[in-house]
Design a protein around this motif. Structure first.
Motif, PDB file in Angstrom:
ATOM      1  N   GLY A  78      39.796  45.159  43.234  1.00 24.18           N
ATOM      2  CA  GLY A  78      40.424  44.042  43.927  1.00 24.18           C
ATOM      3  C   GLY A  78      41.039  43.035  42.976  1.00 24.18           C
ATOM      4  O   GLY A  78      40.378  42.557  42.050  1.00 24.18           O
ATOM      5  N   ILE A  79      42.320  42.719  43.202  1.00 22.50           N
ATOM      6  CA  ILE A  79      43.007  41.658  42.469  1.00 22.50           C
ATOM      7  C   ILE A  79      43.202  40.498  43.428  1.00 22.50           C
ATOM      8  O   ILE A  79      43.811  40.648  44.488  1.00 22.50           O
ATOM      9  CB  ILE A  79      44.364  42.141  41.915  1.00 22.50           C
ATOM     10  N   ASN A  80      42.674  39.342  43.081  1.00 25.09           N
ATOM     11  CA  ASN A  80      42.606  38.223  44.015  1.00 25.09           C
ATOM     12  C   ASN A  80      43.915  37.450  44.073  1.00 25.09           C
ATOM     13  O   ASN A  80      44.307  36.787  43.114  1.00 25.09           O
ATOM     14  CB  ASN A  80      41.460  37.290  43.631  1.00 25.09           C
ATOM     15  N   GLN A  81      44.567  37.548  45.247  1.00 29.48           N
ATOM     16  CA  GLN A  81      45.743  36.733  45.517  1.00 29.48           C
ATOM     17  C   GLN A  81      45.473  35.815  46.715  1.00 29.48           C
ATOM     18  O   GLN A  81      46.388  35.277  47.328  1.00 29.48           O
ATOM     19  CB  GLN A  81      46.959  37.631  45.810  1.00 29.48           C
ATOM     20  N   GLY A  82      44.170  35.685  47.053  1.00 38.99           N
ATOM     21  CA  GLY A  82      43.794  34.852  48.191  1.00 38.99           C
ATOM     22  C   GLY A  82      43.110  33.590  47.716  1.00 38.99           C
ATOM     23  O   GLY A  82      43.461  33.018  46.685  1.00 38.99           O
ATOM     24  N   ARG A  83      42.074  33.165  48.469  1.00 39.13           N
ATOM     25  CA  ARG A  83      41.389  31.919  48.146  1.00 39.13           C
ATOM     26  C   ARG A  83      40.042  32.180  47.462  1.00 39.13           C
ATOM     27  O   ARG A  83      39.901  32.006  46.269  1.00 39.13           O
ATOM     28  CB  ARG A  83      41.215  31.068  49.414  1.00 39.13           C
ATOM     29  N   LEU A  84      39.049  32.630  48.235  1.00 42.84           N
ATOM     30  CA  LEU A  84      37.703  32.737  47.675  1.00 42.84           C
ATOM     31  C   LEU A  84      37.561  33.912  46.709  1.00 42.84           C
ATOM     32  O   LEU A  84      37.230  33.753  45.559  1.00 42.84           O
ATOM     33  CB  LEU A  84      36.682  32.849  48.806  1.00 42.84           C
ATOM     34  N   GLY A  85      37.773  35.117  47.206  1.00 39.13           N
ATOM     35  CA  GLY A  85      37.712  36.270  46.319  1.00 39.13           C
ATOM     36  C   GLY A  85      36.320  36.700  45.931  1.00 39.13           C
ATOM     37  O   GLY A  85      36.044  36.959  44.760  1.00 39.13           O
ATOM     38  N   PHE A  86      35.399  36.795  46.905  1.00 37.42           N
ATOM     39  CA  PHE A  86      34.061  37.313  46.605  1.00 37.42           C
ATOM     40  C   PHE A  86      34.113  38.802  46.265  1.00 37.42           C
ATOM     41  O   PHE A  86      33.308  39.296  45.477  1.00 37.42           O
ATOM     42  CB  PHE A  86      33.117  37.094  47.796  1.00 37.42           C
ATOM     43  N   ILE A  87      35.019  39.559  46.899  1.00 37.54           N
ATOM     44  CA  ILE A  87      35.093  41.004  46.652  1.00 37.54           C
ATOM     45  C   ILE A  87      36.439  41.425  46.078  1.00 37.54           C
ATOM     46  O   ILE A  87      36.685  42.623  45.899  1.00 37.54           O
ATOM     47  CB  ILE A  87      34.767  41.817  47.924  1.00 37.54           C
ATOM     48  N   THR A  88      37.303  40.471  45.806  1.00 37.74           N
ATOM     49  CA  THR A  88      38.510  40.748  45.008  1.00 37.74           C
ATOM     50  C   THR A  88      38.361  39.885  43.760  1.00 37.74           C
ATOM     51  O   THR A  88      38.760  38.729  43.749  1.00 37.74           O
ATOM     52  CB  THR A  88      39.792  40.398  45.791  1.00 37.74           C
TER      53      THR A  88
END
Length: 297
Positions: free
Chosen positions: A99-109
């Motif tokens: 997972g590459i985080n492009q969101g807010r929280l990112g617990f699993i990205t």
């Protein structure tokens, strides 16, 4: 060194809320990541929905079953919601996901978009940690017939509609009566989902290696109704005893208008979601960062 993963599928964030400049940004990020993977010796495909909704048509496309059977890695670019949807669909194929985080929280990205190249390169060469996450399998039974079935990576939630008035729910575990609860609803959460709605309802954080579920009431009438952790071997049955406009939600999948007498049966799925993390990844580092622990200390 060439990539250990030959055939990589890209999944992006493309839902209705992603429009205008955000959609253009998402498309550009996907293209940048695809070009980086190609330079590492990977063959890149996009899932058909990502290509359709982002308008990125520079790469071959496959549907989900084709990706599951032909690819050896999935790269999910977005937030946790994007990963939840892809994880549920890819679990049956045992496709490992990053997972590459492009969101807010990112617990699993957990890979920041700003540093994805530095983090991804050693992972593609085989330096990573593997983690399997459990899934819930839920069925809505009506007159002894299954009318809805879904997997959930975060949680199964039974709650009341927009009108006033509580639900009355009869709870059983492995066929043994637990209680009749009057509340706004009930959450059955995986360890992955313990940082989501369950946490807001007063449930505990659960380390993802723990084999268990959280059962947490939502605004219970009796304050001694508290969250409880159950073994993941349990089958939980929630029966609608009374209340209007009850609904069931399975991550982002919904079934509205449950009827009196409907039963929601929840058990562990035979499938798991496989995540790949960077070397040195630590769940407590994730909690500390995302939940802002130790700030100001």
């Amino acid at each position: 060194m060439r990539s250990k993963f030959r055939h990589v599928a890209l999944f992006g964030k493309y839902h209705a809320t992603v429009t205008g400049g955000a959609l253009e940004s998402s498309r550009q990020v996907l293209d940048d990541v695809a070009q980086f993977l190609i330079r590492q010796g990977c063959e890149v495909v996009l899932d058909k929905d990502t290509a359709l909704h982002t308008g990125l048509n520079l790469y071959p496309t496959l549907d989900m079953p084709e990706i599951g059977s032909q690819c050896d890695l999935g790269l999910v670019i977005g937030g946790d919601g994007t990963m939840l949807g892809i994880g549920r669909q890819m679990a049956r194929y045992r496709l490992p996901l990053i997972g590459i985080n492009q969101g807010r929280l990112g617990f699993i990205t957990d890979i920041p978009i700003q540093s994805y190249q530095d983090v991804l390169q050693p992972m593609l060469q085989g330096r990573y940690q593997t983690e399997d996450r459990s899934l819930l399998h839920a069925q809505v039974m009506r007159d002894q017939h299954c009318v809805f079935s879904a997997l959930a990576m975060n949680d199964v939630v039974v709650n009341r509609g927009g009108t006033s008035g509580m639900l009355e729910l009869r709870i059983s575990v492995d066929g043994r009566f637990v209680s009749n609860q009057r509340a706004d609803g009930l959450i059955i959460a995986t360890p992955t989902g313990s940082t989501a709605y369950s946490l807001s309802a007063g449930g505990p954080l659960m380390h993802p290696s723990i084999g268990g579920w959280v059962m947490a009431p939502i605004a219970p009438h009796t304050l001694s109704n508290r969250p409880i952790v159950l073994p993941e071997s349990s089958e939980i049955t929630i029966e609608i005893v009374s209340g209007r406009y009850a609904s069931a939600n399975f991550d982002m999948q919904s079934l509205a208008d449950l009827l009196i007498g409907d039963q929601i049966k929840v058990r562990r799925s035979e499938h798991t979601v496989r995540f790949l993390h960077p070397e040195g990844w630590n769940y407590f580092d994730t909690l500390r960062k995302k939940m802002h622990w130790n700030e100001g200390a």
